[in-house]
Design an enzyme around this catalytic site. Structure first.
Site, PDB file in Angstrom:
ATOM      1  N   HIS A 254       0.828  -1.220   0.000  1.00 21.03           N
ATOM      2  CA  HIS A 254       0.000   0.000   0.000  1.00 21.03           C
ATOM      3  C   HIS A 254       0.864   1.273   0.000  1.00 21.03           C
ATOM      4  CE1 HIS A 254      -3.609  -2.320   1.047  1.00 21.03           C
ATOM      5  NE2 HIS A 254      -2.952  -2.877   2.048  1.00 21.03           N
TER       6      HIS A 254
HETATM    7  C1  BDR Z   1      -3.037   1.353   5.100  1.00 19.73           C
HETATM    8  O1  BDR Z   1      -3.348   0.977   6.433  1.00 19.73           O
HETATM    9  C2  BDR Z   1      -2.182   0.662   7.134  1.00 19.73           C
HETATM   10  O2  BDR Z   1      -2.338  -0.498   7.897  1.00 19.73           O
HETATM   11  C3  BDR Z   1      -1.079   0.537   6.117  1.00 19.73           C
HETATM   12  O3  BDR Z   1       0.155   0.994   6.656  1.00 19.73           O
HETATM   13  C4  BDR Z   1      -1.532   1.424   4.991  1.00 19.73           C
HETATM   14  O4  BDR Z   1      -1.114   2.762   5.172  1.00 19.73           O
HETATM   15  C5  BDR Z   1      -3.703   0.377   4.167  1.00 19.73           C
HETATM   16  O5  BDR Z   1      -5.090   0.416   4.340  1.00 19.73           O
END
Ligand code: BDR
Ligand code: CA
Length: 319
Positions: free
Chosen positions: A243
């Site tokens: 992500h």
């Molecule tokens: C986002 O949520 C967090 O757990 C990760 O670091 C990322 O920024 C993904 O939904």
């Protein structure tokens, strides 16, 4: 400062480290297109003090202990804090055990953001990969400051894709929906990396098996593996979504993505809907009549090119 080249762009990275945040830090620091001025931390995946320590640990691992870390908001604007320790581990970095270096944060994240953006209007790219609380607080304290960014690249939200915390909400927007709404409405130039695009690229078990036998390679393996095993149990897929590195990649090379302008706002209320991105894609409506400001959203990515860039930057051959 980052590995600069003559045309490297100054960036501030705002994060809640977090395993994929750590990978985003590695990607940013390994990329000559970016000059990382500082890392700001925010409560999100883990409580603020843990995330701040993790930023310091990762910088030390990379031999970049000269990059300042600024500690920001200890919780969301209005709602109770939620964390994602089931994914990232209670320490935030999976099973890794990096030592905490003997240095402290350099100051307050909100002041750093305001001062840096104000001193260099139109120059600094803000990359935000955690809940948007620090950005919203900066805007509240210095109205108009976010518009001084060259661009704000955000990992957050889900446009057409289902959510990952609730059926409709992505974690960063869910964790602080008020902040997400304020930033989206701030009038700054935002490019989102929502789940629509971040769910298209993941590390697989085969990638972990091929990690280089270096401290950085071992760190990635130990950090990612527990989340991958969890995904295997809960989602029937042994994979780890990249992500946060995607928001960094937006700043490095937007040509990796197909970016659409979407009129969008963020829902702040509702048992079922808090943190949802509400995109006005009504077919029988003209743009001037749509709800929400225009937001550039990455909706597709060249997965092969992204992954090749990511791996080559986090594991440069000469290290
Ligand atoms: C986002 O949520 C967090 O757990 C990760 O670091 C990322 O920024 C993904 O939904
Ligand atoms: Ca994050």
């Amino acid at each position: 400062m980052g590995i600069e080249s003559s045309d490297s762009r100054p960036v501030i990275l705002d994060a809640d480290p977090g395993v994929d945040d750590a990978l985003a830090i590695m990607l940013a620091l390994g990329s000559p297109e970016l000059d990382v001025l500082g890392i700001c931390t925010v409560s999100g995946n883990v409580p603020l003090d843990i995330g701040t320590g993790n930023a310091l640990k990762v910088l030390e691992l990379l031999g970049r202990g000269g990059i300042p870390v600024y500690s920001g908001a200890g919780g969301p604007l209005r709602k109770e804090a939620v964390y994602a320790t089931e994914v990232h581990g209670t320490g935030g970095l999976g099973n890794s055990a990096l030592p905490l270096p003997d240095r402290s944060p350099s100051g307050d994240a909100i002041s750093f953001m305001i001062e840096t953006l104000s001193a260099r209007p139109g120059e600094v790219t803000l990359i935000a990969v955690g809940p948007l609380t620090n950005l919203a607080l900066a805007e509240a304290r210095a109205p108009g400051v976010l518009k001084k960014a060259r661009e704000v690249c955000v990992m957050g939200g889900a446009v057409e894709e289902p959510g990952n915390v609730t059926p409709v909400a992505e974690f960063n927007f869910f964790a602080d929906p008020d902040a997400a709404r304020q930033v989206v409405r701030s009038g700054t130039s935002i490019t989102l990396a929502p789940l629509d695009v971040t769910h298209r690229v993941a590390l697989a078990a085969t990638h972990l098996a091929e990690m280089p036998a270096t401290p950085a390679g071992r760190f990635v393996m130990e950090a990612v593996r527990p989340a991958m095993e969890l995904a295997m149990r809960l989602q029937a897929g042994r994979r780890f979504f990249l992500h946060d590195p995607m928001a960094v990649a937006l700043a490095i090379d937007p040509s990796l993505f197909r970016i659409e302008t979407v009129f969008a706002d963020v829902e702040t209320e509702g048992d079922l809907t808090a943190g949802q991105v509400v995109a006005d894609r009504r077919s029988f409506t003209v743009d001037g009549n749509r709800k929400g400001p225009p937001v550039r959203c990455a909706m597709d990515v060249d997965a092969g090119r992204f992954l090749a860039l990511f791996l080559s930057r986090i594991f440069p051959v000469d290290v």
